[in-house]
Design an enzyme around this catalytic site. Sequence first.
Site, PDB file in Angstrom:
ATOM      1  N   ASP A 162       0.809  -1.216   0.000  1.00 42.50           N
ATOM      2  CA  ASP A 162       0.000   0.000   0.000  1.00 42.50           C
ATOM      3  C   ASP A 162       0.847   1.273   0.000  1.00 42.50           C
ATOM      4  O   ASP A 162       0.393   2.321  -0.447  1.00 42.50           O
ATOM      5  CB  ASP A 162      -0.918  -0.007   1.222  1.00 42.50           C
TER       6      ASP A 162
ATOM      7  N   GLY B 191       4.722  11.136  20.736  1.00 43.08           N
ATOM      8  CA  GLY B 191       3.747  10.221  20.137  1.00 43.08           C
ATOM      9  C   GLY B 191       4.032  10.064  18.671  1.00 43.08           C
ATOM     10  O   GLY B 191       4.647  10.922  18.046  1.00 43.08           O
TER      11      GLY B 191
HETATM   12  P1  ADP Z   1       5.472  -3.136   1.747  1.00 40.33           P
HETATM   13  O1  ADP Z   1       4.038  -3.465   1.965  1.00 40.33           O
HETATM   14  O2  ADP Z   1       6.276  -4.366   1.508  1.00 40.33           O
HETATM   15  O3  ADP Z   1       6.049  -2.250   2.832  1.00 40.33           O
HETATM   16  P2  ADP Z   1       5.313  -0.785   0.110  1.00 40.33           P
HETATM   17  O4  ADP Z   1       4.717  -0.582  -1.212  1.00 40.33           O
HETATM   18  O5  ADP Z   1       4.568  -0.215   1.245  1.00 40.33           O
HETATM   19  O6  ADP Z   1       5.557  -2.328   0.375  1.00 40.33           O
HETATM   20  O7  ADP Z   1       6.797  -0.221   0.023  1.00 40.33           O
HETATM   21  C1  ADP Z   1       7.450   0.376   1.072  1.00 40.33           C
HETATM   22  C2  ADP Z   1       8.198   1.605   0.577  1.00 40.33           C
HETATM   23  O8  ADP Z   1       9.277   1.260  -0.286  1.00 40.33           O
HETATM   24  C3  ADP Z   1       7.397   2.569  -0.261  1.00 40.33           C
HETATM   25  O9  ADP Z   1       6.790   3.522   0.560  1.00 40.33           O
HETATM   26  C4  ADP Z   1       8.432   3.229  -1.164  1.00 40.33           C
HETATM   27  O10 ADP Z   1       8.697   4.544  -0.744  1.00 40.33           O
HETATM   28  C5  ADP Z   1       9.689   2.451  -0.942  1.00 40.33           C
HETATM   29  N1  ADP Z   1      10.399   2.104  -2.186  1.00 40.33           N
HETATM   30  C6  ADP Z   1       9.963   2.092  -3.463  1.00 40.33           C
HETATM   31  N2  ADP Z   1      10.939   1.669  -4.313  1.00 40.33           N
HETATM   32  C7  ADP Z   1      12.020   1.407  -3.533  1.00 40.33           C
HETATM   33  C8  ADP Z   1      13.341   0.934  -3.808  1.00 40.33           C
HETATM   34  N3  ADP Z   1      13.745   0.640  -5.053  1.00 40.33           N
HETATM   35  N4  ADP Z   1      14.168   0.764  -2.751  1.00 40.33           N
HETATM   36  C9  ADP Z   1      13.771   1.034  -1.504  1.00 40.33           C
HETATM   37  N5  ADP Z   1      12.533   1.482  -1.176  1.00 40.33           N
HETATM   38  C10 ADP Z   1      11.666   1.674  -2.171  1.00 40.33           C
END
Ligand code: ADP
Length: 352
Positions: free
Chosen positions: A78, A330
Site C-alpha cells: 500500500d 507520540g
Molecule cells: P510493503 O508493503 O512491503 O512495505 P510498500 O509498497 O509499502 O511495500 O513499500 C514500502 C516503501 O518502499 C514505499 O513507501 C516506497 O517509498 C519504498 N520504495 C519504493 N521503491 C524502492 C526501492 N527501489 N528501494 C527502496 N525502497 C523503495
Amino acid sequence: LGGPKAALSRPCRMMLLVNPQSGKGEALTLYNNHIQRMLNEAGVPHTLVITEHQNHARELVREADLSQWDALVIMSGDGLLFEVINGLLEREDWEDAIRTPLGILPGGSGNALAASIHHYSRSSPVSSEELLLSCGFLLCKGLVSRMDLVSVQLSSGPRLFSFLSLAWGFVADVDIESEKYRHVGAARFTVGTLVRLASLRVYRGRLAYLPSTPSRSPHKAPRGPPDSLLPPLDQQLPGDWVLVQEEDFVLMLAMYHSHLAEDLLAAPGAAPDDGVIHLFYLFLAMEKGEHLGTICQHLVYVKVRALRLDVLPKDHHAGRRGGGVRAAAGRVRWVLSGLDYNPPSCNIWVMF
Ligand code: ADP
C-alpha cells in the site's frame, strides 16, 4: 466493486510501477511469472517502471505527462500507492490528475487495499499469489470505481492524503517496529504483534470525532481538495463533535476499507466510496481504590466523518487540560491508495 462503474478505454495505456524491494523483495519475480503474460494475453499494453528509491513514484507522477497514460497501476504494498496519490495531489492540475484511474496489484507485505478490492468483488477470501491473480483479472477487466480519500492534517506539517487507514498506538507501533522482520513477508505483522503484546503500552491522547451524518458546506483549504468538515486547528470543536472521555488508549485505528492486511478483515461493512471512516479505539479503564490493579480493556467502534487526535505528553495530567493546540510526544503512522477521485468527504486531523 459495488456502485456505478466506468470501463477503461481500449486499448488502455498503462504505466505499471513495480517496487522491487516491497514485501520479501519478490515483486519483480511475481510480475515476470504471472502478470506480464496475463496483461499481454488480455491485450493490455503497459510500460514497466521499476522504482529505484523511496519517493521515486511520487516524484515521477508529480512530473509525468498524464495525457500519455490511461491508468497508473502499482505492484507493491500500500505504501507505493500512497506515494502515487500524494504525488498526483501535489500537481498544479491536481483536480484532473487525481481522476487518472489507479490500480493495485499486491506485491508487498501490506496489501490491504488489494484484499479490500477482492472482498468488494464478492469473491471468497484468498491470499498471497491467489490474491495477486484475482487482482490481475480485475485489472484486465478494467472497471473503475470511485474511492474516498481522507485528508490528514498534522499540526506540525503539511497536509497528506490517506486512502486506507490511519493508526496510532499499538497498530502503528507494530507497523513501524516490524520493518525489521520484512524478510518474512506479511508474517512480519504477526511477529510484530506478539512482540508488542509482550510489552503492552498505554498511549495518552485526546480523541474527538464527528459522527457520521449528512455533509456540510466545505471549508476553504490552502491547496488541493477542500476540507469539507474541518474547522481550523486553533478553533474549538464544533458542537456536533463528540469528545471521548478516556485519555489512556491502547490503540486508535481509523479505516476506510474492509481490510487492514491481506488476512485481517477489520471493517466488514466498509465500502470504497461511502464517505465513512470506521473508527476503532481501545482504551484502558483502570479502576482505582478497591479495584486497584484490575485493568479492563474496552473496544469501541463508531462510524465517523472526521476525527481529531491530540497526542498528550507522558507527564500530562488532568489539571493541564484545555491548553488548546499542543505538540507532544507520540507517533502517528498512516498509509494510503486510490482508484478514482471522489471529493473527500472524510477528514482527519492529527495533532502531535
Ligand atoms: P510493503 O508493503 O512491503 O512495505 P510498500 O509498497 O509499502 O511495500 O513499500 C514500502 C516503501 O518502499 C514505499 O513507501 C516506497 O517509498 C519504498 N520504495 C519504493 N521503491 C524502492 C526501492 N527501489 N528501494 C527502496 N525502497 C523503495
